[in-house]
Design an enzyme around this catalytic site. Structure first.
Site, PDB file in Angstrom:
ATOM      1  N   ASP A  31     -26.067  26.694 -38.896  1.00  0.00           N
ATOM      2  CA  ASP A  31     -25.934  25.490 -37.833  1.00  0.00           C
ATOM      3  C   ASP A  31     -25.308  24.591 -38.669  1.00  0.00           C
ATOM      4  OD1 ASP A  31     -27.760  24.424 -35.175  1.00  0.00           O
ATOM      5  OD2 ASP A  31     -26.409  22.802 -36.351  1.00  0.00           O
ATOM      6  N   ASN A 118     -13.619  22.944 -31.333  1.00  0.00           N
ATOM      7  CA  ASN A 118     -15.077  23.089 -31.778  1.00  0.00           C
ATOM      8  C   ASN A 118     -15.361  24.411 -31.041  1.00  0.00           C
ATOM      9  OD1 ASN A 118     -17.448  22.497 -33.369  1.00  0.00           O
ATOM     10  ND2 ASN A 118     -18.430  22.689 -31.496  1.00  0.00           N
ATOM     11  N   THR A 144     -21.875  28.803 -18.873  1.00  0.00           N
ATOM     12  CA  THR A 144     -22.437  27.891 -17.944  1.00  0.00           C
ATOM     13  C   THR A 144     -22.328  28.186 -16.407  1.00  0.00           C
ATOM     14  OG1 THR A 144     -22.729  25.480 -17.303  1.00  0.00           O
ATOM     15  CG2 THR A 144     -20.745  26.283 -18.404  1.00  0.00           C
ATOM     16  N   SER A 179     -14.854  19.800 -15.877  1.00  0.00           N
ATOM     17  CA  SER A 179     -15.102  18.688 -17.293  1.00  0.00           C
ATOM     18  C   SER A 179     -14.458  19.543 -18.376  1.00  0.00           C
ATOM     19  CB  SER A 179     -16.588  18.550 -17.716  1.00  0.00           C
ATOM     20  OG  SER A 179     -17.144  19.210 -18.360  1.00  0.00           O
ATOM     21  N   TYR A 181     -15.577  19.970 -21.392  1.00  0.00           N
ATOM     22  CA  TYR A 181     -16.555  21.004 -21.889  1.00  0.00           C
ATOM     23  C   TYR A 181     -16.705  22.217 -21.102  1.00  0.00           C
ATOM     24  CZ  TYR A 181     -20.995  23.113 -21.385  1.00  0.00           C
ATOM     25  OH  TYR A 181     -22.207  23.995 -21.356  1.00  0.00           O
ATOM     26  N   HIS A 182     -17.024  22.010 -19.620  1.00  0.00           N
ATOM     27  CA  HIS A 182     -17.017  23.239 -18.840  1.00  0.00           C
ATOM     28  C   HIS A 182     -15.873  24.033 -18.844  1.00  0.00           C
ATOM     29  CE1 HIS A 182     -20.185  20.731 -16.947  1.00  0.00           C
ATOM     30  NE2 HIS A 182     -21.159  21.748 -16.856  1.00  0.00           N
ATOM     31  N   LYS A 185     -15.855  26.734 -21.881  1.00  0.00           N
ATOM     32  CA  LYS A 185     -16.587  28.029 -21.276  1.00  0.00           C
ATOM     33  C   LYS A 185     -15.918  28.813 -20.689  1.00  0.00           C
ATOM     34  CE  LYS A 185     -20.807  26.554 -23.049  1.00  0.00           C
ATOM     35  NZ  LYS A 185     -21.503  27.069 -24.036  1.00  0.00           N
ATOM     36  N   THR A 253     -32.089   7.563 -11.579  1.00  0.00           N
ATOM     37  CA  THR A 253     -30.529   7.270 -11.019  1.00  0.00           C
ATOM     38  C   THR A 253     -29.728   8.328 -10.635  1.00  0.00           C
ATOM     39  OG1 THR A 253     -29.944   7.568 -13.564  1.00  0.00           O
ATOM     40  CG2 THR A 253     -30.306   5.056 -12.803  1.00  0.00           C
ATOM     41  N   TYR A 255     -26.559   9.796  -8.951  1.00  0.00           N
ATOM     42  CA  TYR A 255     -25.223   9.260  -9.308  1.00  0.00           C
ATOM     43  C   TYR A 255     -24.298   9.303  -7.933  1.00  0.00           C
ATOM     44  CZ  TYR A 255     -25.288   9.266 -14.449  1.00  0.00           C
ATOM     45  OH  TYR A 255     -25.453   9.032 -15.724  1.00  0.00           O
ATOM     46  N   ARG A 326     -18.769   9.896 -12.973  1.00  0.00           N
ATOM     47  CA  ARG A 326     -18.067  11.259 -12.908  1.00  0.00           C
ATOM     48  C   ARG A 326     -17.174  11.328 -11.749  1.00  0.00           C
ATOM     49  NH1 ARG A 326     -22.350  15.684 -15.269  1.00  0.00           N
ATOM     50  NH2 ARG A 326     -23.314  14.506 -16.481  1.00  0.00           N
TER      51      ARG A 326
HETATM   52  N1  USQ Z   1     -26.343  13.072 -12.751  1.00  0.00           N
HETATM   53  C1  USQ Z   1     -27.043  12.069 -11.982  1.00  0.00           C
HETATM   54  N2  USQ Z   1     -27.898  10.988 -12.695  1.00  0.00           N
HETATM   55  C2  USQ Z   1     -27.789  11.063 -14.212  1.00  0.00           C
HETATM   56  C3  USQ Z   1     -27.181  12.163 -14.690  1.00  0.00           C
HETATM   57  C4  USQ Z   1     -26.426  12.945 -13.842  1.00  0.00           C
HETATM   58  O1  USQ Z   1     -26.981  12.134 -10.687  1.00  0.00           O
HETATM   59  O2  USQ Z   1     -28.483  10.141 -14.637  1.00  0.00           O
HETATM   60  C5  USQ Z   1     -25.756  14.028 -11.860  1.00  0.00           C
HETATM   61  C6  USQ Z   1     -24.358  14.366 -12.475  1.00  0.00           C
HETATM   62  O3  USQ Z   1     -23.512  13.603 -11.805  1.00  0.00           O
HETATM   63  C7  USQ Z   1     -24.161  15.789 -11.882  1.00  0.00           C
HETATM   64  C8  USQ Z   1     -25.604  16.475 -12.174  1.00  0.00           C
HETATM   65  O4  USQ Z   1     -26.382  15.235 -12.346  1.00  0.00           O
HETATM   66  O5  USQ Z   1     -23.696  16.004 -10.852  1.00  0.00           O
HETATM   67  C9  USQ Z   1     -25.765  17.477 -13.270  1.00  0.00           C
HETATM   68  O6  USQ Z   1     -25.693  16.787 -14.285  1.00  0.00           O
HETATM   69  P1  USQ Z   1     -26.416  17.138 -15.980  1.00  0.00           P
HETATM   70  O7  USQ Z   1     -25.927  16.022 -16.787  1.00  0.00           O
HETATM   71  O8  USQ Z   1     -27.665  17.231 -15.454  1.00  0.00           O
HETATM   72  O9  USQ Z   1     -25.604  18.604 -16.085  1.00  0.00           O
HETATM   73  P2  USQ Z   1     -23.980  18.936 -16.410  1.00  0.00           P
HETATM   74  O10 USQ Z   1     -23.154  17.920 -16.545  1.00  0.00           O
HETATM   75  O11 USQ Z   1     -24.015  19.945 -15.110  1.00  0.00           O
HETATM   76  O12 USQ Z   1     -24.410  19.876 -17.752  1.00  0.00           O
HETATM   77  C10 USQ Z   1     -25.791  20.498 -17.843  1.00  0.00           C
HETATM   78  C11 USQ Z   1     -25.790  20.748 -19.523  1.00  0.00           C
HETATM   79  C12 USQ Z   1     -24.631  21.904 -19.937  1.00  0.00           C
HETATM   80  C13 USQ Z   1     -24.846  22.910 -18.995  1.00  0.00           C
HETATM   81  C14 USQ Z   1     -24.972  22.700 -17.668  1.00  0.00           C
HETATM   82  C15 USQ Z   1     -25.251  23.751 -16.623  1.00  0.00           C
HETATM   83  O13 USQ Z   1     -25.525  19.484 -20.333  1.00  0.00           O
HETATM   84  O14 USQ Z   1     -24.438  22.075 -21.249  1.00  0.00           O
HETATM   85  O15 USQ Z   1     -23.642  23.720 -19.056  1.00  0.00           O
HETATM   86  O16 USQ Z   1     -25.782  21.706 -17.270  1.00  0.00           O
HETATM   87  S1  USQ Z   1     -24.846  23.678 -15.006  1.00  0.00           S
HETATM   88  O17 USQ Z   1     -24.899  22.256 -14.551  1.00  0.00           O
HETATM   89  O18 USQ Z   1     -25.369  24.780 -14.127  1.00  0.00           O
HETATM   90  O19 USQ Z   1     -23.218  23.802 -15.072  1.00  0.00           O
END
Ligand code: USQ
Length: 394
Positions: A31, A118, A144, A179, A181-182, A185, A253, A255, A326
């Site tokens: 790490d 990265n 993911t 995104s 990030y996604h 992957k 919150t 979104y 977002r």
């Molecule tokens: N969201 C809210 N309110 C908040 C924060 C987020 O409504 O305060 C919403 C976002 O807009 C989104 C959803 O919640 O629609 C999920 O967001 P998240 O930040 O919980 O998760 P995500 O961005 O999808 O990413 C997380 C991890 C990432 C992993 C992914 C799995 O950070 O590393 O790859 O979850 S998955 O969601 O199945 O793609």
């Protein structure tokens, strides 16, 4: 089994080291501590008081009577990766060493390019080190569920059978990440698939949903063994942020419309699934995919579940929808398959309410650490490009 964990200082990497060691595996980790820096850049810190690696290692040694083999190193440096693999001779590599935040990758061009470099370069270096040093080893790579996006049809595990003009084949299911990030992957998936096809490497790609929880049994009650818990706008997932908001008395919150759907699983189940993948490797040349999650929740249902769990601990909090920073579907179909891990023996622990109670109780002890960085909860990274704080919706 000898298991090398890339990203051993992270949310999943650290508990996985404890869990595998407790099952008798030999564990090494690498790490560069970047996650600590990224969260600091977001003006935040882990709510749990995670220790320096030297203290973590000392506690690991006390609990397991054997030390963790650890090297500080950047996966973008091929020499570092190759030397670590050559020295440790792993039977398996678990690759958790990537930048995992969608919002962080959307800040600006620098954050996007950094994230892509990265993640993609780190994975390529691991693939080349495997080809040259341990071609028999098994790569367990963290993908993911977000690679698939939110298509209006059912999502299979990685690939699907297709018939076109009378001919049949099995093809990768289309990836539609939302995104930068996604998207890294998705690129990794393509690269790992090719390495398996041309070099005969073996790999399990874990399409993991959102993992939540503060503890696993192997942490006992030793706070030196605790894993990180982020709540800032980038590294805190929605569930973490809702729990952190609840303990400092801020509204939860969702979104926008708040009907985004995701698959979730507790930290202890993520450990169970990663271990099942490791202990049941595919044959050489196979690239296989596991969709790894337990239950699908709508973000508003999730906020209400956190609100209920908080109420049971005497905390009254409101749910208030917030302007969505977002660009995403706020209401959509979502029906992914997830059979393969169940077929291998995965037993979901399945009680989100109990897990939320434990999380909130832990966070109440660490409330001061959230309160002192409460500004980090407010989102301002807009995916359209601007940087402007999001207000509540009427
Ligand atoms: N969201 C809210 N309110 C908040 C924060 C987020 O409504 O305060 C919403 C976002 O807009 C989104 C959803 O919640 O629609 C999920 O967001 P998240 O930040 O919980 O998760 P995500 O961005 O999808 O990413 C997380 C991890 C990432 C992993 C992914 C799995 O950070 O590393 O790859 O979850 S998955 O969601 O199945 O793609």
């Amino acid at each position: 089994m000898r298991v090398l964990i890339a990203g051993v200082d992270g949310y999943l990497g650290w508990p996985l080291a404890l869990h595998l060691r407790a099952r008798g595996h030999e564990v090494a980790g690498i790490d560069a501590y970047f996650r600590r820096d990224w969260v600091a850049e977001m003006g935040s810190q882990s709510a749990s008081p995670i220790r320096r690696m030297s203290e973590r290692m000392a506690a690991f040694g006390e609990h397991f009577g054997t030390s963790l083999v650890f090297r500080r190193g950047d996966l973008r440096d091929y020499g570092v990766v190759k030397n670590m693999v050559r020295a440790f001779r792993p039977d398996a590599i678990v690759h958790l060493g990537e930048m995992p935040s969608a919002p962080y990758s959307m800040v600006d061009v620098d954050h996007c390019v950094y994230t892509q470099t990265n993640n993609i370069v780190g994975t390529l270096n691991i693939l080349f080190a495997m080809r040259d040093e341990c071609p028999e080893a098994h790569l367990v790579k963290l993908g993911t569920m977000g690679e698939y996006g939110t298509p209006n049809v059912d999502i299979p595990e990685g690939s699907f059978d297709i018939e076109y003009r009378g001919r049949k084949d099995r093809l990768p299911f289309p990836r539609q990440a939302g995104s930068w990030y996604h998207q890294t992957k998705v690129h990794d998936t393509n690269n790992v698939t090719m390495a398996c096809r041309i070099w005969g490497l073996r790999s399990t790609d874990i399409m993991q949903g959102v993992v939540y929880g503060t503890r696993i049994d192997e942490m006992a009650d030793d706070e030196r063994l605790v894993t990180r818990f982020d709540f800032d706008q980038s590294f805190g997932t929605a569930i973490n942020r809702f729990c952190a908001q609840a303990v400092v008395g801020l509204p939860l919150t969702p979104y926008g419309k708040g009907h985004q759907r995701r698959g979730f699983l507790p930290l202890r189940d993520s450990m169970q699934c990663l271990t099942l993948a490791l202990e049941n490797p595919p044959p050489p040349g196979e690239y296989r995919v596991f969709n790894q999650f337990e239950d699908v929740y709508d973000i508003t249902e999730l906020a209400l579940a956190v609100q209920r769990a908080a109420r049971n601990l005497g905390l009254e909090v409101e749910v208030r929808n917030m302007v969505n920073p977002r660009l995403e579907a706020e209401e959509h179909y979502y029906n992914p398959d997830h059979r393969r891990l169940l077929d291998l023996g995965y037993r979901p622990s399945g009680d989100m309410a109990a897990e939320l109670r434990t999380m909130l109780a832990d966070l109440l002890r660490w409330r001061g650490r959230i309160q002192s960085h409460v500004h980090a909860l407010a989102p301002d990274i807009r995916w359209s490009g601007s940087r402007e704080k999001c207000g509540y919706l009427p």
